[in-house]
Motif scaffolding. Structure first.
Motif, PDB file in Angstrom:
ATOM      1  N   ARG A 183       0.827  -1.207   0.000  1.00  0.00           N
ATOM      2  CA  ARG A 183       0.000   0.000   0.000  1.00  0.00           C
ATOM      3  C   ARG A 183       0.859   1.254   0.000  1.00  0.00           C
ATOM      4  N   ALA A 184       1.953   1.239   0.747  1.00  0.00           N
ATOM      5  CA  ALA A 184       2.811   2.427   0.799  1.00  0.00           C
ATOM      6  C   ALA A 184       3.339   2.779  -0.589  1.00  0.00           C
ATOM      7  N   LEU A 185       3.608   1.772  -1.393  1.00  0.00           N
ATOM      8  CA  LEU A 185       4.134   2.022  -2.741  1.00  0.00           C
ATOM      9  C   LEU A 185       3.060   2.338  -3.776  1.00  0.00           C
ATOM     10  N   HIS A 186       1.894   1.712  -3.675  1.00  0.00           N
ATOM     11  CA  HIS A 186       0.934   1.751  -4.781  1.00  0.00           C
ATOM     12  C   HIS A 186      -0.452   2.289  -4.438  1.00  0.00           C
ATOM     13  N   GLU A 187      -0.736   2.595  -3.177  1.00  0.00           N
ATOM     14  CA  GLU A 187      -2.106   2.938  -2.803  1.00  0.00           C
ATOM     15  C   GLU A 187      -2.633   4.163  -3.546  1.00  0.00           C
ATOM     16  N   GLU A 188      -1.861   5.228  -3.585  1.00  0.00           N
ATOM     17  CA  GLU A 188      -2.352   6.462  -4.227  1.00  0.00           C
ATOM     18  C   GLU A 188      -2.599   6.263  -5.719  1.00  0.00           C
ATOM     19  N   VAL A 242      -6.580   5.629 -10.037  1.00  0.00           N
ATOM     20  CA  VAL A 242      -7.139   4.926 -11.202  1.00  0.00           C
ATOM     21  C   VAL A 242      -8.591   4.538 -10.938  1.00  0.00           C
ATOM     22  N   MET A 243      -8.879   4.012  -9.737  1.00  0.00           N
ATOM     23  CA  MET A 243     -10.251   3.590  -9.440  1.00  0.00           C
ATOM     24  C   MET A 243     -11.213   4.773  -9.393  1.00  0.00           C
ATOM     25  N   LEU A 244     -10.764   5.894  -8.814  1.00  0.00           N
ATOM     26  CA  LEU A 244     -11.626   7.070  -8.758  1.00  0.00           C
ATOM     27  C   LEU A 244     -11.829   7.686 -10.141  1.00  0.00           C
ATOM     28  N   ALA A 245     -10.807   7.607 -10.984  1.00  0.00           N
ATOM     29  CA  ALA A 245     -10.919   8.157 -12.336  1.00  0.00           C
ATOM     30  C   ALA A 245     -11.907   7.355 -13.188  1.00  0.00           C
ATOM     31  N   GLN A 246     -11.972   6.054 -12.984  1.00  0.00           N
ATOM     32  CA  GLN A 246     -12.871   5.237 -13.793  1.00  0.00           C
ATOM     33  C   GLN A 246     -14.265   5.134 -13.187  1.00  0.00           C
ATOM     34  N   ALA A 247     -14.466   5.683 -11.975  1.00  0.00           N
ATOM     35  CA  ALA A 247     -15.786   5.634 -11.334  1.00  0.00           C
ATOM     36  C   ALA A 247     -16.754   6.562 -12.068  1.00  0.00           C
ATOM     37  N   GLY A 248     -17.997   6.180 -12.076  1.00  0.00           N
ATOM     38  CA  GLY A 248     -19.023   6.997 -12.718  1.00  0.00           C
ATOM     39  C   GLY A 248     -19.372   8.221 -11.873  1.00  0.00           C
TER      40      GLY A 248
END
Length: 129
Positions: free
Chosen positions: A20-25, A30-36
């Motif tokens: 998570r420290a390396l990849h969470e942000e 990415v998930m927030l960008a693809q959210a409707g």
């Protein structure tokens, strides 16, 4: 922080802290960008992917090539603790063996707990060496 972001962060907690420290942000972005627009909950596919990914990374950490030293240490501890536990069980059985006050206890019955305890002592001694 939006409700959707908070829910995604809770799902990302399934991943190990180092990952998570390396990849969470990045993952969150990415998930927030693809959210409707107006989406408040992660989709079922996102939930499944995050759970599957978190479990697979944890399993890779637990059983992957870098985990050998941890398992060796765990086995070393178990090699001492298990026979020690069995020795305590045998010794407690020996301690509560009824002894006749007049000395009529058969020698075989008196020596039997010691015979059962010797292999445990030997394993503990070998494990410690």
């Amino acid at each position: 922080m939006s409700a959707l972001e908070e829910r995604y962060r809770r799902l990302l907690a399934l991943y190990p802290a180092g990952h998570r420290a390396l990849h969470e942000e990045e993952m969150l972005g990415v998930m927030l960008a693809q959210a409707g627009r107006g989406q408040r909950y992660p989709g079922p596919r996102d939930v499944f992917d995050l759970v599957k990914g978190g479990l697979s990374i944890r399993l890779r950490y637990a059983f992957g090539p870098g985990s050998g030293a941890c398992w060796r240490e765990a086995l070393n501890v178990a090699a001492v603790v298990a026979p020690l536990h069995l020795l305590v069980l045998e010794t407690s059985t020996w301690a509560v063996t009824p002894w006749a006050l007049d000395g009529t206890q058969p020698l075989l019955t008196a020596v039997t707990p010691l015979v059962y305890a010797l292999p445990h002592l030997l394993v503990i001694w070998l494990a410690l060496r």
